[in-house]
Design a protein around this motif. Structure first.
Motif, mmCIF file in Angstrom:
data_model
loop_
_atom_site.group_PDB
_atom_site.id
_atom_site.type_symbol
_atom_site.label_atom_id
_atom_site.label_comp_id
_atom_site.label_asym_id
_atom_site.label_seq_id
_atom_site.Cartn_x
_atom_site.Cartn_y
_atom_site.Cartn_z
ATOM 1 N N LEU A 9 10.860 58.474 -6.559
ATOM 2 C CA LEU A 9 10.913 57.638 -6.003
ATOM 3 C C LEU A 9 11.842 57.450 -5.116
ATOM 4 O O LEU A 9 12.821 57.464 -5.880
ATOM 5 C CB LEU A 9 10.080 56.472 -6.479
ATOM 6 C CG LEU A 9 8.979 56.714 -7.475
ATOM 7 C CD1 LEU A 9 8.406 55.646 -7.980
ATOM 8 C CD2 LEU A 9 8.091 57.530 -6.359
ATOM 9 N N GLU A 10 11.234 56.613 -3.671
ATOM 10 C CA GLU A 10 12.138 56.855 -2.395
ATOM 11 C C GLU A 10 12.591 55.225 -2.543
ATOM 12 O O GLU A 10 12.755 55.433 -1.381
ATOM 13 C CB GLU A 10 11.843 57.768 -1.116
ATOM 14 C CG GLU A 10 11.847 58.847 -1.218
ATOM 15 C CD GLU A 10 11.558 59.407 0.524
ATOM 16 O OE1 GLU A 10 11.765 58.949 0.946
ATOM 17 O OE2 GLU A 10 11.545 60.804 0.152
ATOM 18 N N ALA A 105 7.634 65.714 -10.208
ATOM 19 C CA ALA A 105 6.826 65.331 -8.881
ATOM 20 C C ALA A 105 7.949 64.105 -7.779
ATOM 21 O O ALA A 105 8.344 63.056 -7.720
ATOM 22 C CB ALA A 105 5.774 64.283 -9.432
ATOM 23 N N MET A 106 7.533 64.956 -6.535
ATOM 24 C CA MET A 106 8.517 64.319 -5.408
ATOM 25 C C MET A 106 7.549 64.841 -4.353
ATOM 26 O O MET A 106 5.873 65.126 -4.512
ATOM 27 C CB MET A 106 9.568 65.054 -5.132
ATOM 28 C CG MET A 106 10.455 65.735 -6.199
ATOM 29 S SD MET A 106 11.634 66.202 -5.686
ATOM 30 C CE MET A 106 12.446 65.444 -4.716
ATOM 31 N N THR A 107 8.088 64.019 -3.254
ATOM 32 C CA THR A 107 7.139 63.782 -1.608
ATOM 33 C C THR A 107 7.851 63.875 -0.656
ATOM 34 O O THR A 107 9.120 63.627 -0.769
ATOM 35 C CB THR A 107 6.027 61.960 -1.408
ATOM 36 O OG1 THR A 107 5.366 62.250 -0.720
ATOM 37 C CG2 THR A 107 7.378 61.182 -1.312
ATOM 38 N N THR A 108 6.606 64.718 -0.210
ATOM 39 C CA THR A 108 8.012 64.600 1.359
ATOM 40 C C THR A 108 8.052 63.937 1.795
ATOM 41 O O THR A 108 7.978 62.449 1.727
ATOM 42 C CB THR A 108 7.607 65.616 2.287
ATOM 43 O OG1 THR A 108 6.472 65.311 2.684
ATOM 44 C CG2 THR A 108 6.977 66.935 1.897
ATOM 45 N N HIS A 109 9.528 63.189 3.084
ATOM 46 C CA HIS A 109 9.337 62.439 3.707
ATOM 47 C C HIS A 109 9.761 62.809 5.380
ATOM 48 O O HIS A 109 10.602 64.179 5.409
ATOM 49 C CB HIS A 109 10.238 61.973 2.775
ATOM 50 C CG HIS A 109 12.074 62.203 2.774
ATOM 51 N ND1 HIS A 109 12.172 64.026 2.009
ATOM 52 C CD2 HIS A 109 13.470 62.541 4.079
ATOM 53 C CE1 HIS A 109 13.510 63.919 2.501
ATOM 54 N NE2 HIS A 109 13.675 63.756 3.392
ATOM 55 N N GLY A 110 10.259 61.798 5.663
ATOM 56 C CA GLY A 110 10.545 61.741 7.792
ATOM 57 C C GLY A 110 11.743 62.455 7.485
ATOM 58 O O GLY A 110 12.672 62.187 6.692
ATOM 59 N N HIS A 111 11.730 64.111 8.252
ATOM 60 C CA HIS A 111 13.067 64.120 8.417
ATOM 61 C C HIS A 111 13.922 63.006 8.767
ATOM 62 O O HIS A 111 13.811 62.487 9.163
ATOM 63 C CB HIS A 111 13.421 65.023 9.492
ATOM 64 C CG HIS A 111 12.194 66.383 8.936
ATOM 65 N ND1 HIS A 111 12.805 67.546 7.751
ATOM 66 C CD2 HIS A 111 11.187 66.997 9.098
ATOM 67 C CE1 HIS A 111 11.891 67.927 7.470
ATOM 68 N NE2 HIS A 111 10.976 67.816 7.793
ATOM 69 N N ARG A 112 15.633 63.498 8.702
ATOM 70 C CA ARG A 112 16.428 62.160 8.758
ATOM 71 C C ARG A 112 17.593 63.280 9.790
ATOM 72 O O ARG A 112 18.805 62.562 9.822
ATOM 73 C CB ARG A 112 17.119 61.545 7.859
ATOM 74 C CG ARG A 112 17.145 60.849 6.801
ATOM 75 C CD ARG A 112 17.506 60.297 5.501
ATOM 76 N NE ARG A 112 17.590 61.835 4.676
ATOM 77 C CZ ARG A 112 18.077 61.936 3.837
ATOM 78 N NH1 ARG A 112 18.864 60.054 3.489
ATOM 79 N NH2 ARG A 112 18.087 62.585 2.639
ATOM 80 N N LEU A 135 6.180 69.413 -8.187
ATOM 81 C CA LEU A 135 4.871 69.730 -7.411
ATOM 82 C C LEU A 135 4.788 68.910 -6.127
ATOM 83 O O LEU A 135 5.884 67.335 -6.119
ATOM 84 C CB LEU A 135 3.779 68.525 -8.677
ATOM 85 C CG LEU A 135 2.464 68.034 -7.657
ATOM 86 C CD1 LEU A 135 1.909 68.636 -7.295
ATOM 87 C CD2 LEU A 135 2.148 66.913 -8.662
ATOM 88 N N VAL A 136 4.663 68.848 -5.421
ATOM 89 C CA VAL A 136 4.963 67.921 -4.035
ATOM 90 C C VAL A 136 3.995 67.531 -3.174
ATOM 91 O O VAL A 136 2.741 68.708 -2.974
ATOM 92 C CB VAL A 136 6.177 69.151 -3.378
ATOM 93 C CG1 VAL A 136 6.869 68.702 -1.687
ATOM 94 C CG2 VAL A 136 7.275 70.249 -3.514
ATOM 95 N N VAL A 137 4.134 66.583 -3.060
ATOM 96 C CA VAL A 137 2.922 66.132 -1.988
ATOM 97 C C VAL A 137 3.374 65.623 -1.102
ATOM 98 O O VAL A 137 3.967 64.661 -1.162
ATOM 99 C CB VAL A 137 2.569 64.718 -3.133
ATOM 100 C CG1 VAL A 137 1.437 64.035 -2.780
ATOM 101 C CG2 VAL A 137 1.840 65.268 -4.620
ATOM 102 N N PRO A 138 2.676 65.876 0.018
ATOM 103 C CA PRO A 138 2.948 65.831 1.366
ATOM 104 C C PRO A 138 2.545 63.950 1.936
ATOM 105 O O PRO A 138 1.779 63.453 1.503
ATOM 106 C CB PRO A 138 1.867 66.493 2.274
ATOM 107 C CG PRO A 138 1.188 67.041 1.160
ATOM 108 C CD PRO A 138 1.232 66.505 -0.141
#
Length: 147
Positions: A9-10, A105-112, A135-138
């Motif tokens: 989690l972010e 399990a991770m999610t993509t995020h906005g690029h920095r 597992l990558v969830v957009p």
């Protein structure tokens, strides 16, 4: 199939794209979720070496993990949590191995932008070193918008 799933989690809006999906998966497979957030600020990266007190950011991250775990438990999911400190990719891999997780399990995020160019993204680093499936969830477009 997947007994223990590490959920990275972010502590940002992007988590809202991941959590409903992983909750459904955990309920379907009777999996335990291990919620992990890696605090990577200056205090977190130097916490042990310099014997520092927890920063406000670390305290907020811990509260976020506890609140998220409570919501998932209320839905019937078995959940544990871990606040790790340091480099996100390194810590995600370490916790995966130490806790014997069989899915990340991770999610993509906005690029920095500059940060991703210099350091690379966390997903890329985890993808190359993960000892288990990833597992990558957009992240939804709404999740990436500033609050």
């Amino acid at each position: 199939m997947f007994k223990k799933i590490l959920v990275a989690l972010e502590n940002s809006g992007t988590d809202q794209s991941l959590l409903p999906q992983i909750e459904k998966l955990a309920l379907l497979l009777h999996s335990e979720l291990l919620l992990v957030h890696v605090a990577d600020g200056w205090v977190a990266r130097n916490f042990d070496q310099l014997k520092l007190a927890e920063s406000e950011e670390m305290k907020a991250d811990r509260r976020y993990l506890e609140e998220t775990a409570s919501r998932l438990r209320a839905a019937g999911v078995k959940v544990s949590l871990r606040l790790a400190l340091g480099d996100p990719a390194t810590e995600i891999i370490k916790v995966t191995q130490a806790e014997k997780c069989d899915l990340i399990a991770m999610t993509t995020h906005g690029h920095r932008l500059i940060g991703d160019i210099i350091y690379g993204s966390t997903i890329e680093a985890v993808r190359h070193k993960a000892p288990v499936p990833l597992l990558v969830v957009p992240a939804s477009r709404m999740a990436n918008r500033p609050k």
